[in-house]
Design a protein around this motif. Structure first.
Motif, PDB file in Angstrom:
ATOM      1  N   MET A   1      46.692  39.797  50.284  1.00 37.63           N
ATOM      2  CA  MET A   1      46.238  40.350  49.188  1.00 37.63           C
ATOM      3  C   MET A   1      47.522  39.955  47.828  1.00 37.63           C
ATOM      4  O   MET A   1      48.531  40.413  48.062  1.00 37.63           O
ATOM      5  N   MET A   3      48.727  41.089  44.437  1.00 38.23           N
ATOM      6  CA  MET A   3      48.533  42.446  43.544  1.00 38.23           C
ATOM      7  C   MET A   3      48.991  41.861  42.273  1.00 38.23           C
ATOM      8  O   MET A   3      50.143  41.428  41.956  1.00 38.23           O
ATOM      9  N   PHE A   6      48.761  45.987  36.458  1.00 39.23           N
ATOM     10  CA  PHE A   6      47.402  46.667  35.989  1.00 39.23           C
ATOM     11  C   PHE A   6      47.310  46.849  34.273  1.00 39.23           C
ATOM     12  O   PHE A   6      48.306  47.302  33.959  1.00 39.23           O
TER      13      PHE A   6
ATOM     14  N   LEU B  44      41.773  51.001  40.547  1.00 39.50           N
ATOM     15  CA  LEU B  44      43.252  51.165  40.726  1.00 39.50           C
ATOM     16  C   LEU B  44      43.893  51.866  41.755  1.00 39.50           C
ATOM     17  O   LEU B  44      44.638  51.648  42.805  1.00 39.50           O
ATOM     18  N   GLU B  47      43.412  49.971  44.945  1.00 38.98           N
ATOM     19  CA  GLU B  47      44.415  48.998  45.160  1.00 38.98           C
ATOM     20  C   GLU B  47      45.748  49.551  45.712  1.00 38.98           C
ATOM     21  O   GLU B  47      46.352  49.025  46.482  1.00 38.98           O
ATOM     22  N   GLY B  50      45.644  50.520  49.474  1.00 32.85           N
ATOM     23  CA  GLY B  50      45.759  49.183  50.158  1.00 32.85           C
ATOM     24  C   GLY B  50      47.318  48.952  50.240  1.00 32.85           C
ATOM     25  O   GLY B  50      47.910  48.442  51.368  1.00 32.85           O
ATOM     26  N   ALA B  51      47.885  49.071  49.031  1.00 30.42           N
ATOM     27  CA  ALA B  51      49.186  48.807  48.940  1.00 30.42           C
ATOM     28  C   ALA B  51      50.116  49.662  49.833  1.00 30.42           C
ATOM     29  O   ALA B  51      51.160  49.135  50.366  1.00 30.42           O
TER      30      ALA B  51
END
Lengths: 397, 397
Positions: A1, A3, A6, B44, B47, B50-51
């Motif tokens: 993944m 990232m 944002f 967001l 995400e 998951g992070a």
């Protein structure tokens, strides 16, 4: 993944909160973090305490910002004041009164709710009847119901609490900064708010005011508060002694959300530059313009005119109109966020916020334009030019 | 009262947290606020979940950031897992173990503490003896004691919890991002942290991981959690269903601290760019350099080498040296924040943090330079050049 950073899209925030945050407040949030025990940060804490006293009109209350969203103010009020066996009378006229009642049960209290139809203000006579039934520790109510847009009359309700020997708890999450909040005038005990409504700072903090009566009641509890982070007996030492005066020195408790406090501080600088009364007048005027436009579009507000909050407008969805379809249309075509209904109002209203930096003529005109377009797309016949003209007449007044 | 915008002074943060926040994270905090129910914000949130699973190495845990400082993670763990009458065994080897025990009492639990001298790691054998005495719901301990700089051995302690049918609660506020945190490897139940230590984001959020066992225990509680804001039965619905999978849709609960989450997200982007293992190696190396310099200056660390945290160095104040005088000197002359001792260590240690963006050669060299100057000003004889050379040798290794 993988990232990636944002990058938020453009949004015009006219839902029930958060409201648009001004670039000045955003810039303040990005200033370098310093230590929470730094002397310079402690000066900032003192300045925020004084500013909150001014904002609430609560010169004799201890005022601090709690380190969590507005719900933390509610939880702190309820959990600190109530012990097992205490009686609590809670007025419920929307989602947030119901939440208070749930919390009071978790505190171990005997909870008596005074239930209203959603959209109605709290009925002072029915509350008095509930208080007259038995000795009561706390009377709690919501000044500005975010779920409905109804304003209740805080002064008489706080006076009832005094008359019956109860402590008053007042939710001003949506009212503070948008309509008059007069803690001293009301003689209220615990009053809390949030930062993401009419203060137009990001969500994450809950300003709260505690009367001397409330402080004494909390000091004299029999059991520990069922919450460590929000226990005022501990928390106030961090903010400068039992009464928040700074006289008792400071004791480490939690780590304050430093950059969020930079943002709150700047939002207060902005508000005091405009003037609290001027901001209240502005909210009222924007509401008049929006309401005139909505009326010209054939739309109705849920709440009677006498009890309407200018900053939260619950608009009745006309028969045959797809509620979510309209919100999706204005989001997609205008980057405009409107609010949906909660609970029994789900699918039945839109909630249009005119809060803080989102209470400007530009917002009113954009919202009416977008709403007319969305309704027209669903086959509603209306004259968008006439709608804007009706709003403009109020804006020019 | 005229309020002016707050401009923080320059500070180099090498206390027990917050640590220096990188310009990238500060810039992220200043991006425009969007709505917490916005589809883009929900992406967001996904995400970040998951992070956090990746960060904790907890692929089967539900991971979310709680909307309040690290203490909220502790409170959420304790209040959600414990009910009145439950037995809790809590290892206390510093300030934060003590705080856990206080909270467990507020949850109504029967609390058994296993007390250690401050600076010692948790003694696995003594914990086992306490677990063997009676059925226990929760075993709680601190992985990295911020008040002392001691690391405890999380794997064997979590294994003991499994052996005796207890749920494990692990405080990783200071460890996460600085030393290995291996939730899956430990088979731990509830693990929480903060953002202002080795993640180098501003304080205000508490990442937390919940095992399936913990989720089930919380669903099957007899009484409601004594905390509404942190009740996982409600909170997880906001973050995407009972197990946080997103399968259950989303239900409004509180309003997330949107800009703080931008900051956390960016701090995770930064960390994953460097690599978690690389960051751990960097923390270890900076600690080696600092420790070599301290030794060359004749200073001793409180904790035995085998249990030292690289990111939190408790340095024993030499006899005859004014502890606060040294901190004041480096703050005044170098804009450098060091930490004081807490509780029984007050006045006896300095706490030097090497966390996240504050774990660089520049920080190590500045700190040693400032410390040597402050000690010299109090008449301690030392060779500052030799001190720096000792650190540099480790930095060059």
């Amino acid at each position: 993944m993988i990232m990636q950073s944002f990058q938020p899209p453009r949004r015009i925030l006219m839902g029930p909160g958060p409201s648009d945050v001004s670039p000045r407040v955003l810039a303040a949030m990005a200033r370098p973090t310093i230590g929470h025990l730094d002397p310079e940060f402690q000066s900032l804490m003192e300045e925020i305490k004084g500013a909150l006293q001014r904002l609430f009109n609560a010169p004799d209350h201890a005022c601090v910002p709690l380190p969590a969203p507005g719900t933390a103010g509610m939880e702190a009020a309820i959990m600190n004041l109530l012990e097992p066996g205490d009686r609590a009378v809670i007025a419920v006229n929307g989602a947030f009164g119901g939440r208070m009642a749930d919390m009071a049960g978790r505190a171990g209290a005997t909870v008596v709710t005074v239930d209203h139809d959603w959209g109605q203000p709290v009925d002072v006579k029915r509350v008095e009847a509930a208080l007259a039934e038995a000795p009561t520790k706390v009377l709690a109510f919501v000044h500005a119901e975010t779920s409905t847009g109804a304003r209740s009359d805080a002064g008489p309700l706080c006076a009832l609490a005094r008359k019956y020997g109860a402590l008053s708890v007042v939710d001003t999450v949506t009212s503070l900064g948008g309509i008059a909040v007069d803690v001293a005038g009301w003689d209220a005990d615990v009053v809390y708010s949030g930062t993401q409504k009419c203060l137009s700072a990001p969500p994450g903090l809950s300003p709260i005011a505690l009367s001397k009566r409330a402080q004494e009641a909390i000091r004299n509890r029999k059991e520990k508060v069922r919450n460590w982070l929000l226990d005022f007996n501990l928390l106030m030492s961090y903010w400068g002694g039992p009464d928040g005066s700074g006289g008792g020195g400071r004791t480490y408790h939690h780590t304050a959300p430093i950059n969020a406090l930079y943002g709150l501080h700047e939002s207060l600088v902005v508000l005091f530059e405009e003037g609290q009364q001027a901001a209240i007048v502005r909210h009222a005027k924007m509401h008049q313009a929006l309401a005139a436009g909505l009326e010209a579009a054939g739309l109705k507000l849920l709440v009677d005119e006498a009890h309407r909050l200018p900053q939260l407008n619950a608009v009745v969805v006309p028969d045959g109109v797809d509620e979510a379809g309209v919100r999706n249309h204005v989001l997609k075509n205008w980057d405009l966020e409107l609010g949906a209904g909660l609970g029994p109002l789900k699918g039945k209203v839109w909630r249009i916020g005119l809060m803080g930096a989102s209470a400007t003529p530009w917002h009113v005109r954009l919202c009416l334009t977008a709403l007319c377009e969305a309704l027209a797309a669903q086959g509603v016949k209306l004259d968008a030019a006439a709608v804007l003209a009706a709003a403009d007449a109020k804006l020019a007044a």
